[in-house]
Design a protein around this motif. Structure first.
Motif: not given
Length: 133
Positions: A70-82, A84-96
């Motif tokens: 069981a995981v409890e936490g918050r949803i986080q969306v972050r981005s970076y440039d790969n 090839e210079g394209k913006r990549v978005y990552v959605t993940e749960v940061v668990a508390d």
């Protein structure tokens, strides 16, 4: 505003323990969570989870592929440039908080030998001298 999520699912792989350059422990793993469907067919979502510090070390030591957690936490969306210079978005749960709902195979409690309730539903013989009243 509220950003809170609670998930129960099975790990798709063993958590990867890494340390940041400043020495903070972190793990990443994916949780397979069943999704309700209208038919008999089962579907699942595969949700990336990130843990930090002591929680990360505990996850690396006690969780394994296929175990229920069981995981409890918050949803986080972050981005970076790969590369090839394209913006990549990552959605993940940061668990508390992570609860281990199953143990690794072969792992048991050291006090199991003294557990009077280990008979798994069979009657247990308890004498009057063992009762506190």
């Amino acid at each position: 505003m509220i950003n809170r999520v609670i998930l129960i699912g099975r790990l798709t792989r063993k958590p990867e323990l890494r340390y940041t350059s400043s020495g903070l422990a972190t793990t990443q793993f994916t949780l397979a969570v069943d999704r309700p469907t209208s038919g008999d067919k089962k579907e699942a979502d595969f949700i990336p989870v990130v843990t930090w510090r002591k929680t990360a070390e505990a996850c690396a030591n006690y969780l394994d592929k296929g175990l229920l957690a069981a995981v409890e936490g918050r949803i986080q969306v972050r981005s970076y440039d790969n590369n090839e210079g394209k913006r990549v978005y990552v959605t993940e749960v940061v668990a508390d908080n992570v609860r281990f709902l199953e143990r690794k195979a072969g792992e048991g409690r050291s006090s199991q030998g003294n557990d009077p309730f280990r008979n798994e539903g069979k009657p247990t013989d308890i004498g009057d001298e063992d009762l506190p009243f």
